[in-house]
Design a protein around this motif. Structure first.
Motif, PDB file in Angstrom:
ATOM      1  N   THR A   1       0.852  -1.101   0.044  1.00 38.69           N
ATOM      2  CA  THR A   1       0.037   0.039   0.098  1.00 38.69           C
ATOM      3  C   THR A   1       0.911   1.341   0.077  1.00 38.69           C
ATOM      4  O   THR A   1       1.972   1.279   0.649  1.00 38.69           O
ATOM      5  CB  THR A   1      -0.895   0.032   1.376  1.00 38.69           C
TER       6      THR A   1
ATOM      7  N   GLN B   1      -2.503   0.307  -4.439  1.00 39.34           N
ATOM      8  CA  GLN B   1      -2.475  -1.072  -3.921  1.00 39.34           C
ATOM      9  C   GLN B   1      -1.830  -2.082  -4.804  1.00 39.34           C
ATOM     10  O   GLN B   1      -1.947  -1.750  -6.088  1.00 39.34           O
ATOM     11  CB  GLN B   1      -3.928  -1.742  -3.617  1.00 39.34           C
TER      12      GLN B   1
ATOM     13  N   SER C   1      -3.973  -4.290   8.119  1.00 37.42           N
ATOM     14  CA  SER C   1      -2.659  -3.960   7.172  1.00 37.42           C
ATOM     15  C   SER C   1      -1.801  -5.127   7.497  1.00 37.42           C
ATOM     16  O   SER C   1      -2.068  -5.886   8.547  1.00 37.42           O
ATOM     17  CB  SER C   1      -2.051  -2.554   7.275  1.00 37.42           C
TER      18      SER C   1
ATOM     19  N   LYS D   1      -6.366   4.039   4.810  1.00 39.88           N
ATOM     20  CA  LYS D   1      -7.385   2.933   4.395  1.00 39.88           C
ATOM     21  C   LYS D   1      -8.616   3.488   4.803  1.00 39.88           C
ATOM     22  O   LYS D   1      -9.614   2.787   4.190  1.00 39.88           O
ATOM     23  CB  LYS D   1      -6.871   1.707   5.000  1.00 39.88           C
TER      24      LYS D   1
END
Length: 596
Positions: free
Chosen positions: A217, A280, A366, A384
């Motif tokens: 990410t 991503q 994550s 996020k």
């Protein structure tokens, strides 16, 4: 004629189809509902789902994260607080509703237009405490250092409340905030699932299996150049690539349980996907399933997806059980559709909200590897959750123009910026309606100085208003904000909207002050709450760079284009050595300023 009450909506990318192909359908009252409340019931339920699909029916539903022991008793989970699996069976699919913000059972389009429904508004809690979050990351790092595992997907639950509108309206807002991907809305009896997951769990046509794990990410950049730089850094990051390839290896091993020998392949590795708030990284893992493979077999081999557990899976889930105090539920499970004939597509249920009455919950997580830091993971967690923040309250796109004696000042620049914002937020902009609204406003205000407020809402409606405007002052007084502007990198700073609470909280409150000078957490100057700034240093006029987190003001754009100012990273201490200070925006132009 009325539209049947909705039970489900599916808007899935077709991963093995052509580019841009989507499965987008609605479903009314189900023929029956299948539900598993105990591990022993999960596999038989999936067998029944497959049988229903092979008999020509549609099946939509979910498998909760806590169903994992149904496939492998060694996988540890908390006791479930809802069904382990739930599927609705339908005899046919309906057309996608034109406006899925409408409540179930509303009448046709003409009647809907006369009965607008309130948009969704939600309030979310702050999330985990920073101290506890850091402690969990340290525990995971200790487990990795001890050799217990080499990656853990750590999640935390956000809770919220639906203040206005329906869960279906909130789903519509979430789809605008996180478009594309594998989106679904399920009315599953006591709870409704609102999923806008960007991640494919698996797609299986009965022969070929495709799994597309998402790991790695990076936040989107404030400028095209910075955005590309962040993407390049993600692609080059040894940490992020290692995080991705660990899960690819795990999934290759999982797929081998149902794959023909030597058919497991990785045709695409480290592919970047651009989401509204983050980049991503995904990879494709494929296999040809063995003859006789069932849907239950596929789940047994793959569930839960390794991208939301970590690796090795058994040890990772044991540590997740120790660190996370509550069950995940549908979040981190799988939501999907089995089409007539048996073609199955399921998402990994991330970016998924569960609604029970007015109560909302959503997990954010994550992957933690040896190279992760608590600060880095904390920032990723915040980035996020941004899709929730975007969808939590309705807002309009905003442009503020000066109308002087029948002429809109810098009109083309403002309309171009409005179009950029509309593209970013997924708002439809009808150029003919926009032109008609502005022409009507100008015709009714042929003389004088006016402040024009131009608005575009999520449904594409344009509104233009004019307010009498006084002449600009000859000089203004600005004060440095007393704390950093936490919203500096927010999309609600980079684009001008009616969501301005973050600016209002930072505005100068003392009498005689025109505005506050904002600065970010790195000590870099950004802008004022109502315009941009310029500093004269060593005889040259400089304005803060967009990468510092600010609006690309039209007045600023024109000054840059004409060469009067140059972009630079300016720091708080530069205010003391500046020999000139100015406030500038398109509405008022360039105004000399002094520092309070």
């Amino acid at each position: 004629m009325t539209t049947p009450a909705l039970t489900a909506l599916i808007d899935f990318s077709q991963p093995q189809g052509g580019a841009g192909q989507r499965l987008r359908c609605a479903f009314g009252a189900p023929l029956r509902v299948l539900q598993a409340d105990a591990p022993a019931q999960v596999k038989p339920l999936l067998e029944q789902v497959q049988a229903e699909a092979q008999a020509g029916r549609w099946c939509l539903g979910y498998v909760a994260y806590e169903a994992a022991p149904a496939f492998d008793a060694a996988l540890r989970v908390h006791a479930a607080t809802g069904p382990l699996a739930w599927f609705a069976v339908f005899d046919r699919a309906l057309d996608w509703p034109l406006d899925c913000e409408l409540p179930p059972g509303t009448a046709d389009t003409a009647q809907r237009a006369q009965e607008p429904q309130p948009p969704a508004k939600a309030r979310w809690g702050a999330g985990p405490e920073r101290v506890a979050f850091t402690r969990d990351i340290e525990a995971i790092q200790s487990a990795i250092a001890a050799g217990d595992c080499y990656q853990i997907n750590h999640t935390a639950q956000l809770t919220g409340e639906l203040l206005q509108g329906s869960a279906l309206a909130l789903y519509a807002a979430l789809r605008r905030a996180q478009p594309g991907g594998y989106s679904a809305w399920l009315d599953a009896c006591e709870r409704q699932l609102l999923s806008v997951s960007p991640e494919l769990f698996f797609d299986w046509d009965g022969k070929r299996l495709l799994v597309r794990p998402m790991k790695g990410t990076a936040v989107r950049g404030a400028t095209p150049e910075q955005d590309q730089s962040h993407a390049d850094a993600l692609l080059a990051s040894a940490k992020e690539r290692a995080e991705n390839v660990m899960i690819v290896d795990l999934i290759r091993n999982d797929l081998s349980r149902v794959a023909l020998p030597h058919s497991v392949k990785v045709p695409r590795l480290f592919h970047l996907e651009a989401l509204p708030t983050v980049w991503q990284m995904t990879s494709d893992v494929t296999a040809d399933s063995r003859p006789g493979t069932t849907l239950a077999d596929v789940f047994t081999a793959l569930f839960p997806c390794g991208s939301i557990t970590g690796a090795p899976k058994v040890q990772a889930m044991r540590l997740i059980h120790e660190l996370e105090p509550v069950p995940r539920g549908a979040y981190c499970g799988a939501i999907g559709v089995v089409q007539p004939g048996g073609h199955a597509t399921f998402n990994v249920a991330i970016r998924t909200v569960t609604a029970q009455g007015q109560a909302l919950s959503c997990g954010i997580g994550s992957g933690i590897t040896s190279g992760a830091t608590a600060e880095g993971e904390w920032q990723e967690w915040r980035h996020k959750r941004a899709f929730l923040d975007r969808a939590s309250e309705p807002f309009e796109l905003l442009e503020t123009l000066a109308l002087a004696d029948g002429v809109l000042r810098n009109e083309s620049e403002h309309l171009a910026r409005l179009q950029r914002a509309a593209n970013h937020f997924g708002y439809a902009l009808d150029q003919m309606a926009l032109r008609a609204s502005l022409d009507q406003l100008v015709a009714s205000h042929p003389q004088g100085l006016w402040r024009v407020r131009l608005l575009l809402d999520a449904q594409g409606r344009v509104q233009a208003q004019a307010f009498a405007m006084e002449a600009s002052p000859a000089e203004v007084t600005l004060a440095l904000a007393d704390q950093p502007f936490e919203a500096a990198q927010s999309e609600f700073v980079r684009y001008k909207t009616t969501r301005r609470a973050h600016y209002e909280a930072a505005a100068a409150a003392q009498p005689g002050l025109f505005d506050a000078i904002l600065w970010n957490g790195q000590g870099e100057l950004t802008e004022c709450t109502r315009g941009n700034i310029a500093l004269q240093i060593d005889g040259e006029w400089l304005t803060p760079a967009l990468s510092c987190g600010l609006l690309d003001g039209v007045g600023r754009e024109i000054e840059l284009r004409e060469g009067r100012v140059r972009e630079a990273v300016l720091r708080v201490e530069d205010l003391q050595r500046a020999t000139g200070l100015a406030f500038l925006n398109s509405l008022r132009g360039w105004i000399p300023a002094r520092l309070a």
